[in-house]
Design a protein around this motif. Structure first.
Motif, PDB file in Angstrom:
ATOM      1  N   PHE A 127       1.455 -19.055  -1.486  1.00 28.81           N
ATOM      2  CA  PHE A 127       0.990 -17.943  -2.314  1.00 28.81           C
ATOM      3  C   PHE A 127       2.211 -17.259  -2.917  1.00 28.81           C
ATOM      4  CE2 PHE A 127       1.573 -16.217   1.917  1.00 28.81           C
ATOM      5  CZ  PHE A 127       2.243 -15.013   1.691  1.00 28.81           C
ATOM      6  N   THR A 128       1.969 -16.440  -3.929  1.00 30.50           N
ATOM      7  CA  THR A 128       3.039 -15.647  -4.533  1.00 30.50           C
ATOM      8  C   THR A 128       2.666 -14.172  -4.397  1.00 30.50           C
ATOM      9  OG1 THR A 128       1.989 -15.931  -6.703  1.00 30.50           O
ATOM     10  CG2 THR A 128       3.771 -17.450  -6.133  1.00 30.50           C
ATOM     11  N   TYR A 129       3.602 -13.299  -4.732  1.00 33.28           N
ATOM     12  CA  TYR A 129       3.335 -11.880  -4.529  1.00 33.28           C
ATOM     13  C   TYR A 129       4.178 -11.043  -5.477  1.00 33.28           C
ATOM     14  CZ  TYR A 129       7.694 -12.090  -1.858  1.00 33.28           C
ATOM     15  OH  TYR A 129       9.009 -12.277  -1.483  1.00 33.28           O
ATOM     16  N   ASP A 130       3.724  -9.807  -5.677  1.00 30.81           N
ATOM     17  CA  ASP A 130       4.447  -8.836  -6.487  1.00 30.81           C
ATOM     18  C   ASP A 130       5.545  -8.222  -5.618  1.00 30.81           C
ATOM     19  OD1 ASP A 130       5.369  -6.591  -7.867  1.00 30.81           O
ATOM     20  OD2 ASP A 130       3.412  -6.160  -8.751  1.00 30.81           O
ATOM     21  N   PRO A 131       6.812  -8.428  -5.962  1.00 33.32           N
ATOM     22  CA  PRO A 131       7.897  -7.923  -5.113  1.00 33.32           C
ATOM     23  C   PRO A 131       7.996  -6.407  -5.079  1.00 33.32           C
ATOM     24  CG  PRO A 131       8.782  -8.807  -7.170  1.00 33.32           C
ATOM     25  CD  PRO A 131       7.323  -9.149  -7.140  1.00 33.32           C
ATOM     26  N   THR A 132       7.273  -5.706  -5.984  1.00 34.19           N
ATOM     27  CA  THR A 132       7.318  -4.235  -5.982  1.00 34.19           C
ATOM     28  C   THR A 132       6.197  -3.621  -5.161  1.00 34.19           C
ATOM     29  OG1 THR A 132       5.952  -3.974  -7.981  1.00 34.19           O
ATOM     30  CG2 THR A 132       8.317  -4.318  -8.301  1.00 34.19           C
ATOM     31  N   GLY A 133       5.339  -4.469  -4.566  1.00 36.52           N
ATOM     32  CA  GLY A 133       4.245  -3.966  -3.750  1.00 36.52           C
ATOM     33  C   GLY A 133       4.726  -3.401  -2.428  1.00 36.52           C
ATOM     34  N   TRP A 199      -3.391 -17.913  -4.017  1.00 34.09           N
ATOM     35  CA  TRP A 199      -3.447 -16.458  -4.091  1.00 34.09           C
ATOM     36  C   TRP A 199      -2.160 -15.880  -4.686  1.00 34.09           C
ATOM     37  CZ3 TRP A 199      -7.998 -14.443  -3.631  1.00 34.09           C
ATOM     38  CH2 TRP A 199      -8.922 -14.903  -2.682  1.00 34.09           C
ATOM     39  N   TYR A 200      -2.309 -14.769  -5.373  1.00 34.59           N
ATOM     40  CA  TYR A 200      -1.176 -13.948  -5.797  1.00 34.59           C
ATOM     41  C   TYR A 200      -1.463 -12.530  -5.307  1.00 34.59           C
ATOM     42  CZ  TYR A 200       1.815 -11.049  -8.766  1.00 34.59           C
ATOM     43  OH  TYR A 200       2.716 -10.111  -9.218  1.00 34.59           O
ATOM     44  N   ASP A 201      -0.624 -12.037  -4.418  1.00 34.37           N
ATOM     45  CA  ASP A 201      -0.829 -10.715  -3.829  1.00 34.37           C
ATOM     46  C   ASP A 201      -0.275  -9.637  -4.766  1.00 34.37           C
ATOM     47  OD1 ASP A 201      -1.849 -12.150  -1.764  1.00 34.37           O
ATOM     48  OD2 ASP A 201      -0.404 -11.494  -0.255  1.00 34.37           O
ATOM     49  N   THR A 202      -1.172  -8.987  -5.477  1.00 35.34           N
ATOM     50  CA  THR A 202      -0.789  -7.941  -6.412  1.00 35.34           C
ATOM     51  C   THR A 202      -0.324  -6.688  -5.669  1.00 35.34           C
ATOM     52  OG1 THR A 202      -3.031  -7.060  -6.466  1.00 35.34           O
ATOM     53  CG2 THR A 202      -2.493  -8.765  -8.087  1.00 35.34           C
ATOM     54  N   LYS A 203       0.265  -5.783  -6.412  1.00 37.74           N
ATOM     55  CA  LYS A 203       0.646  -4.493  -5.835  1.00 37.74           C
ATOM     56  C   LYS A 203      -0.586  -3.775  -5.287  1.00 37.74           C
ATOM     57  CE  LYS A 203       3.574  -2.020  -8.164  1.00 37.74           C
ATOM     58  NZ  LYS A 203       4.188  -1.102  -9.178  1.00 37.74           N
ATOM     59  N   GLN A 206      -1.722  -5.399  -2.010  1.00 34.76           N
ATOM     60  CA  GLN A 206      -0.827  -5.059  -0.896  1.00 34.76           C
ATOM     61  C   GLN A 206      -1.118  -3.662  -0.359  1.00 34.76           C
ATOM     62  OE1 GLN A 206       3.398  -6.076  -1.470  1.00 34.76           O
ATOM     63  NE2 GLN A 206       2.773  -7.440  -3.141  1.00 34.76           N
ATOM     64  N   ALA A 207      -1.631  -2.790  -1.209  1.00 33.71           N
ATOM     65  CA  ALA A 207      -1.964  -1.431  -0.776  1.00 33.71           C
ATOM     66  C   ALA A 207      -3.354  -1.340  -0.167  1.00 33.71           C
ATOM     67  CB  ALA A 207      -1.856  -0.464  -1.958  1.00 33.71           C
ATOM     68  N   SER A 208      -4.312  -2.101  -0.715  1.00 35.77           N
ATOM     69  CA  SER A 208      -5.709  -1.942  -0.300  1.00 35.77           C
ATOM     70  C   SER A 208      -6.193  -2.997   0.690  1.00 35.77           C
ATOM     71  CB  SER A 208      -6.620  -2.011  -1.538  1.00 35.77           C
ATOM     72  OG  SER A 208      -6.665  -3.338  -2.063  1.00 35.77           O
ATOM     73  N   GLY A 209      -5.637  -4.209   0.616  1.00 35.86           N
ATOM     74  CA  GLY A 209      -6.123  -5.301   1.455  1.00 35.86           C
ATOM     75  C   GLY A 209      -7.480  -5.828   1.031  1.00 35.86           C
ATOM     76  N   ARG A 210      -7.981  -5.398  -0.131  1.00 34.15           N
ATOM     77  CA  ARG A 210      -9.300  -5.816  -0.585  1.00 34.15           C
ATOM     78  C   ARG A 210      -9.202  -7.120  -1.389  1.00 34.15           C
ATOM     79  NH1 ARG A 210     -12.820  -3.086  -3.608  1.00 34.15           N
ATOM     80  NH2 ARG A 210     -11.241  -3.003  -5.246  1.00 34.15           N
ATOM     81  N   GLN A 211     -10.109  -8.056  -1.114  1.00 35.81           N
ATOM     82  CA  GLN A 211     -10.109  -9.316  -1.845  1.00 35.81           C
ATOM     83  C   GLN A 211     -10.260  -9.088  -3.345  1.00 35.81           C
ATOM     84  OE1 GLN A 211     -12.269 -13.145  -0.648  1.00 35.81           O
ATOM     85  NE2 GLN A 211     -13.622 -12.357  -2.253  1.00 35.81           N
ATOM     86  N   ALA A 212     -11.039  -8.065  -3.734  1.00 31.74           N
ATOM     87  CA  ALA A 212     -11.253  -7.799  -5.155  1.00 31.74           C
ATOM     88  C   ALA A 212      -9.942  -7.528  -5.881  1.00 31.74           C
ATOM     89  CB  ALA A 212     -12.214  -6.627  -5.340  1.00 31.74           C
TER      90      ALA A 212
END
Length: 377
Positions: A127-133, A199-203, A206-212
């Protein structure tokens, strides 16, 4: 809009009653065909609404109704069956994946009894992620890799193509699609589009943990590009807005999709764009759909006409997940015009049927809307 209402009613019934598209002669397939044929003979509620002469009215009402629950369940179960077959085979190939439905079926805005099913095949190994999250800044992601999205998804797609061939030897596996592998026929009562993704974990996620709030990254086989989507946020926002008004938004979306399907005009708005357009309609007006289906027609016609008449306002509208503006290509305004004209004509035809003593060329569309939205047919 085709002027032959009989043809339009036949087309609407054909979509709602459909074709089982089962290609084998297994006992399960034969039993499904027998049940399908028996169901096709049943008369749906909308087919008896109004008088026998109010055929445009019946069409308008029928075009906004949900596909029967048990047929939607067959679509969902078929998607789950394909996912189950792929899950086990991917594990044997060393790929751990999870599967999610996306698109019109889980949102319940599909218009065909035999609807294609979109299944996301999401690898859990990359998966990838937003490094500013928030989580990234706290050092939660500790597994750097030299692998790339394109490389991972290309390999995943090749494995899915091979596994579908093995899992469904009597079915047709179409590998030519840019984003999805389609499997159809054989013992499958529905076509299933399998979309490789990660998956890409958006900011926000990362804050909400919600799949949406979690993005899926998909792969375009033809270009090698990757694309980020928020399918679950789209489903959540459209579904929630509709639930809050008792179902009128979904009715409006289905109405537009059916009118588009029966039109002779060039209307290439996607189901996603149609849902986004109607998401911005007047929800108080669509709320009246609890009491009068024709109120949904009235608001749908008003909203489409208003957007066509004011391209500046239309150009400021965003899709529900906030990822882009709806009218992001010039031709979409032309397609909106075509859909709006179709809805204008449908409103006029319904008005003529229900108020035959009034010349429909005299009252304005606004008056026509006010007249029909209060009708209980």
């Amino acid at each position: 809009m085709a002027s032959d209402i009989d043809s339009r009613l036949l087309q609407l019934r054909a979509r709602r009653k459909g074709d089982p598209s089962v290609g084998t002669f297994s006992e399960a397939a034969l039993a499904y065909n027998r049940q399908f044929a028996a169901d096709a003979l049943q008369v749906e509620d909308w087919e008896t609404r109004g008088t026998s002469s109010q055929r445009w009215t019946r069409y308008a009402i029928g075009a906004m109704q949900a596909v029967g629950k048990k047929y939607t369940e067959v679509s969902e179960q078929t998607g789950e069956r394909v996912a189950s077959q792929l899950r086990d085979r991917l594990i044997k190939a060393g790929i751990n994946a999870e599967f999610k439905l996306q698109g019109s079926v889980p949102l319940d805005v599909h218009i065909k009894r035999v609807s294609d099913v979109d299944v996301l095949a999401i690898t859990k190994d990359f998966f990838t992620y937003d490094p500013t999250g928030a989580q990234a800044l706290q050092g939660a992601y500790k597994y750097p890799t030299q692998r790339t999205s394109g490389g991972v998804l290309s390999s995943l797609r090749l494995q899915i193509e091979s596994d579908l061939d093995d899992a469904f030897p009597a079915a047709k596996v179409d590998k030519t699609g840019a984003k999805a592998v389609k499997v159809s026929g054989g013992s499958l009562p529905r076509s299933v589009d399998v979309v490789p993704a990660h998956w890409y974990d958006t900011k926000e996620y990362q804050a909400s943990g919600r799949q949406a709030d979690r993005t899926v990254t998909i792969y375009n086989k033809q270009t090698g590009e990757t694309i980020d989507n928020l399918p679950f946020l789209h489903i959540e926002r459209v579904g929630s807005r509709c639930d809050n008004i008792g179902g009128g938004l979904r009715k409006a979306i289905r109405l537009c999709k059916n009118v588009k399907a029966d039109s002779d005009r060039d209307i290439q708005l996607s189901s996603y764009d149609i849902a986004a357009i109607m998401y911005h309609a007047n929800m108080n007006a669509l709320l009246l759909g609890r009491y009068s289906d024709l109120a949904v027609l009235a608001e749908t016609q008003r909203h489409l006409d208003a957007l066509y008449q004011d391209p500046g306002a239309a150009g400021r509208l965003w899709v529900p997940d906030g990822s882009r503006i709806i009218f992001d290509a010039p031709e979409k305004h032309d397609w909106l015009r075509g859909l709006s004209i179709e809805m204008d004509q449908l409103l006029k035809n319904v008005f003529q049927e229900n108020f035959p003593s009034i010349d429909s060329s005299i009252p304005s569309q606004g008056v026509q809307r006010e007249c029909i939205k209060a009708l209980t047919v």
